[in-house]
Write an enzyme that holds these catalytic residues in place. Structure first.
Site, PDB file in Angstrom:
ATOM      1  N   LYS A  18     -24.686  15.749 -31.323  1.00 52.20           N
ATOM      2  CA  LYS A  18     -23.411  16.184 -32.175  1.00 52.20           C
ATOM      3  C   LYS A  18     -23.757  17.398 -33.245  1.00 52.20           C
ATOM      4  O   LYS A  18     -23.221  18.605 -34.009  1.00 52.20           O
ATOM      5  CB  LYS A  18     -22.407  15.308 -32.812  1.00 52.20           C
ATOM      6  CG  LYS A  18     -21.579  16.085 -33.019  1.00 52.20           C
ATOM      7  CD  LYS A  18     -20.143  14.651 -33.834  1.00 52.20           C
ATOM      8  CE  LYS A  18     -19.436  14.940 -34.839  1.00 52.20           C
ATOM      9  NZ  LYS A  18     -18.170  16.149 -34.217  1.00 52.20           N
ATOM     10  N   ASP A 597       3.369  11.991 -28.869  1.00 53.91           N
ATOM     11  CA  ASP A 597       2.464  12.099 -28.038  1.00 53.91           C
ATOM     12  C   ASP A 597       2.001  12.056 -26.846  1.00 53.91           C
ATOM     13  O   ASP A 597       1.165  10.558 -27.150  1.00 53.91           O
ATOM     14  CB  ASP A 597       0.969  12.220 -29.178  1.00 53.91           C
ATOM     15  CG  ASP A 597       1.077  13.547 -30.223  1.00 53.91           C
ATOM     16  OD1 ASP A 597       2.082  14.863 -29.921  1.00 53.91           O
ATOM     17  OD2 ASP A 597       0.766  13.330 -30.982  1.00 53.91           O
ATOM     18  N   HIS A 693      -9.161  25.135 -29.752  1.00 53.76           N
ATOM     19  CA  HIS A 693     -10.266  24.989 -29.638  1.00 53.76           C
ATOM     20  C   HIS A 693     -11.258  24.937 -29.493  1.00 53.76           C
ATOM     21  O   HIS A 693     -12.144  25.514 -29.566  1.00 53.76           O
ATOM     22  CB  HIS A 693     -10.393  23.672 -27.771  1.00 53.76           C
ATOM     23  CG  HIS A 693      -9.542  23.320 -27.622  1.00 53.76           C
ATOM     24  ND1 HIS A 693      -8.112  23.378 -26.743  1.00 53.76           N
ATOM     25  CD2 HIS A 693      -9.766  21.950 -27.338  1.00 53.76           C
ATOM     26  CE1 HIS A 693      -7.737  22.585 -26.755  1.00 53.76           C
ATOM     27  NE2 HIS A 693      -8.083  21.697 -27.009  1.00 53.76           N
TER      28      HIS A 693
HETATM   29  N1  GLN Z   1      -0.437  15.073 -32.565  1.00 47.72           N
HETATM   30  C1  GLN Z   1      -1.882  14.905 -32.231  1.00 47.72           C
HETATM   31  C2  GLN Z   1      -2.375  16.087 -33.433  1.00 47.72           C
HETATM   32  O1  GLN Z   1      -1.658  17.000 -33.377  1.00 47.72           O
HETATM   33  C3  GLN Z   1      -2.213  15.600 -30.755  1.00 47.72           C
HETATM   34  C4  GLN Z   1      -3.731  15.939 -30.791  1.00 47.72           C
HETATM   35  C5  GLN Z   1      -3.184  15.877 -29.334  1.00 47.72           C
HETATM   36  O2  GLN Z   1      -3.200  16.489 -28.215  1.00 47.72           O
HETATM   37  N2  GLN Z   1      -5.180  14.936 -28.155  1.00 47.72           N
HETATM   38  O3  GLN Z   1      -3.339  15.843 -33.711  1.00 47.72           O
END
Ligand code: GLN
Ligand code: ZN
Length: 751
Positions: A18, A597, A693
């Site tokens: 990494k 989430d 991403h």
């Molecule tokens: N609330 C989290 C964030 O914004 C959601 C992250 C995710 O979906 N992996 O980091």
């Protein structure tokens, strides 16, 4: 008994890959430098396995980013838009993985998807009508020869052609059958070159075989392997499967001219039955996947040895259930873990020892062996794992605990009135960039170099700035930024009773991103409020609504190493009750939008459709409702899921009964929108309008276009505008620019 390992972790014991890759991306390390680091990681892994006495060790299990991408790249499955950048091979490869935005052009990354039922992600190769499938690379050969140089004779692990094809996306008019024979030919060429170099065993990984297969799939598979096995060039062929059983093709598999067949006896619920019912040929070797490549608990030698006896197969090699890629490197790095806990775990390195111990116990009078006895001592009651109050609470759950009232449409009205948000409300998914200073603050606090007051003070300063920034940008529903969180699951685990943590137990999630899952050790409950102070503070900084931010029970469990002594369902219910306590505390403290989430909801969805509801959705979806069922009608519940791959479970998602759901949509096609419409999806939706991403800044026009597409399928009154995931991995500059464009796009659409 001999032993086999499907693949070894490759991120480096201290995440060297990494750090080297990131340095390379930032221009601080050249290609040779990066390749050096990779080489030493490979060397260490190979030698570890050799020293441990493993009989069958893989090469070509390494990857700079992802094995599926490696395989596509190897066979020239590279869309023209990446080639046209005119970059070096390695840079082209990374452009496919991460996107590219610099002097030579501007392209998005290829799509990324979950690797079967794991939290590892692969890059989806694209085949269009111009794709010329050709063996242009030499990675497997190079890595075979390199291993030899290190003194390790390896089997060469390849993603098999069937799985590769099934995972490719076909963007032109060509379909699988139009390219399968060309691809098979190139695999055969590769086998020739490996055979000439002295290779003895080739491992074809075909995990796709554990999915539901139809007649066409079986035909395709048999055609491909018919060709490959026609002339084996003196090689021995291992067909390796994992993550389930091969019930749809077992009888065909055992009739092929394969030398070894690898079957998963842990996740493959039917594997044992298949072997017993249909037999296993005497001229082949069974690689029995019995040492768990996905979880970190010590192997129960009695269970394993009993299965080995029960198998009644003549030639058996003891194997891992899948690649060890999904478990951390070594327990040796865990210096702080209580030895009474530690003795219950085995990471990759310790699994090598387990393989050896079990293999040498097999067939012997093991009951009296001290190694065996010592192992069995681990399977009584574990220290600190039982909590009667938690058990009682789960016991007391009733049907009405799973139902939120009033029903959705009524709540929707009440909330619209109460919140008075504009049409197409803009928001983010929660986290803001985790810059150096943010991480340093947490680290110093952890190490005791910073007092609690200083730590909190810093975070509050960041929250205040983050709120200001969001106000300046003009977002409608604000977030506090999640600066106190290293990770959305670890953070909650740390504040819940029943979880334990490691220092260095990293596993790869995608590319250079690794995660350090907590371990569910015992019965779970919440001690004190977890997030309330941060959310309340954020709310005090603004007149706009602030969304409280929690992680849901299914995701917490799916991104942890789960217990093996109680069911997943029971663990999820325990966690749901703990998170429900937090939801109600947030509400009581004036937070009237709460996001729970469920980023990883789909992760452990069974690979076979027939098991979806009965073995998963029937308890995970109610568990989510349990978390929010007792809030007031005017409290708006959001949820977020990563990846839009839930087209096929839309009704289940709607049944979570959230008020708003945001999800990834920008990287994949927008077919999910059709599905929402067809299913009359009631929940309001925020399909991500740009891909977080990648560091690329989306233009206003691009976002407007995306929104207009969405509007064709989603009612205006239900559409939210947001990025596709949290912003923590991004930098400040690109984040601000992207969000400004996002708000601008929403304004244009409103106009
Ligand atoms: N609330 C989290 C964030 O914004 C959601 C992250 C995710 O979906 N992996 O980091
Ligand atoms: Zn996400």
């Amino acid at each position: 008994m001999k032993t086999s390992v499907t693949g070894y972790p490759r991120i480096g014991k201290d995440r060297e890959l990494k750090f080297a890759s990131e340095k390379f991306f930032a221009g601080g390390l050249n290609e040779d430098g990066l390749k050096e680091v990779a080489k030493s990681i490979r060397k260490e892994g190979l030698l570890k396995q050799k020293e441990a006495g493993i009989s069958y060790i893989s090469s070509n299990d390494f990857s700079f980013y992802d094995n599926v991408l490696d395989t596509a790249f190897l066979f020239n499955i590279i869309p023209a838009r990446y080639k046209e950048l005119g970059l070096s091979d390695l840079e082209t490869y990374f452009a496919m993985a991460r996107g590219y935005q610099a002097d030579k052009g501007n392209v998005k990354a290829l799509a990324m998807k979950k690797w079967f039922n794991t939290n590892y992600h692969y890059i989806v190769p694209e085949i269009d009508d111009d794709t010329k499938i050709l063996l242009t690379g030499s990675k497997p050969l190079d890595e075979y020869l390199e291993a030899k140089e290190f003194g390790v004779e390896t089997k060469t692990a390849l993603i098999g052609p069937f799985t590769l094809l099934k995972l490719c996306k076909f963007t032109g008019s060509k379909k699988i059958n139009d390219v399968s024979s060309a691809l098979t030919k190139e695999y055969i060429k590769l086998l020739s070159s490996l055979a000439s170099a002295g290779a003895e065993i080739i491992e074809f990984d075909e995990p796709y075989l554990v999915r539901d297969l139809d007649a066409e799939d079986i035909k395709l598979f048999l055609e491909i392997y018919g060709e490959i096995l026609k002339d084996k060039k003196g090689l021995k062929i291992l067909l390796q499967t994992y993550f389930g059983d091969v019930r749809d093709i077992y009888s065909e598999l055992i009739r092929l001219d394969l030398d070894l067949i690898g079957l998963d006896l842990l996740e493959g619920r039917k594997t044992l039955d298949l072997i017993k019912a249909e037999g296993f040929p005497r001229d082949k070797i069974l690689v029995a996947g019995l040492v768990n490549g996905k979880n970190i608990w010590r192997n129960d030698y009695k269970k394993t040895l009993d299965i080995l006896t029960d198998l009644n197969v003549e030639n058996v090699v003891l194997g891992t259930s899948c690649s060890l890629l999904h478990v951390p490197y070594t327990l040796e790095s865990e210096t702080k873990l209580d030895p009474d806990y530690k003795k219950h775990f085995a990471f990759a390195e310790e699994k090598l020892t387990e393989l050896n111990e079990i293999a040498s116990l097999a067939g012997s009078d093991f009951e009296n062996s001290p190694v065996f006895k010592k192992n069995q001592e681990l399977f009584g009651e574990r220290k600190d794992s039982f909590d009667k109050d938690v058990k009682d609470r789960v016991e007391a759950i009733t049907d009405s605990d799973y139902v939120r009232l009033p029903e959705f449409h009524e709540r929707e009205k009440i909330q619209k009135e109460k919140l008075s948000l504009p049409l197409f409300p803009t928001t983010t998914i929660g986290s803001f960039p985790q810059t150096q200073d943010v991480r340093k603050n947490r680290q110093e606090f952890r190490k005791g170099l910073k007092s609690k007051e200083e730590y909190i003070g810093f975070n509050k300063k960041k929250i205040a700035e983050c709120i200001k920034l969001q106000e300046k940008i003009g977002l409608d529903v604000l977030v506090h930024g999640e600066f106190e969180r290293n990770d959305m699951v670890e953070y909650f685990g740390e504040h819940l009773k029943g979880f334990i943590f490691t220092e260095k137990a990293w596993v790869q999630s995608y590319g250079t991103r690794n995660v350090k899952p907590p371990i569910v050790w015992g019965d779970v409950s919440r001690k004190d409020p977890i997030t309330v102070e941060w959310s309340v503070f954020a709310k005090s900084c603004t007149d706009k609504p602030v969304k409280g931010m929690l992680t849901g029970p299914v995701t917490i469990l799916n991104w942890s190493f789960p217990r093996e002594d109680i069911t997943i369902k029971e663990s999820i219910l325990q966690i749901a009750l703990a998170i429900r306590d937090e939801v109600l505390d947030l509400e009581a403290n004036g937070i009237n939008i709460i996001q729970i989430d469920e980023a990883a909801l789909r992760e452990k969805l069974p690979l076979r459709k027939s098991d979806w509801y009965s073995e998963y959705l029937d308890f995970t979806i109610p568990a989510f409702r349990l978390v929010h069922s007792k809030v007031r009608p005017e409290t708006q519940i959001h949820t977020h899921m990563c990846y839009s791959e839930f087209t096929d479970i839309i009704p289940a998602i709607d049944a979570m009964d959230a008020d708003v759901i945001t999800f990834e949509a920008s990287r994949s096609d927008l077919q999910i929108l059709d599905s929402l419409k067809e299913n009359n999806f009631k929940t309001e939706v925020g399909p991500g309008v740009y891909d977080i991403h990648s560091p690329r800044v989306p233009s206003v026009e691009e976002i407007v276009n995306a929104l207009n597409k969405m509007r064709q399928k989603i009612e205006d009154s239900k559409l939210w505008v947001n990025p596709d995931c949290g912003l923590k991995t991004r930098g400040n500059e690109e984040t601000e620019k992207s969000l400004i464009n996002l708000v601008e796009a929403a304004k244009i659409i409103r106009g």
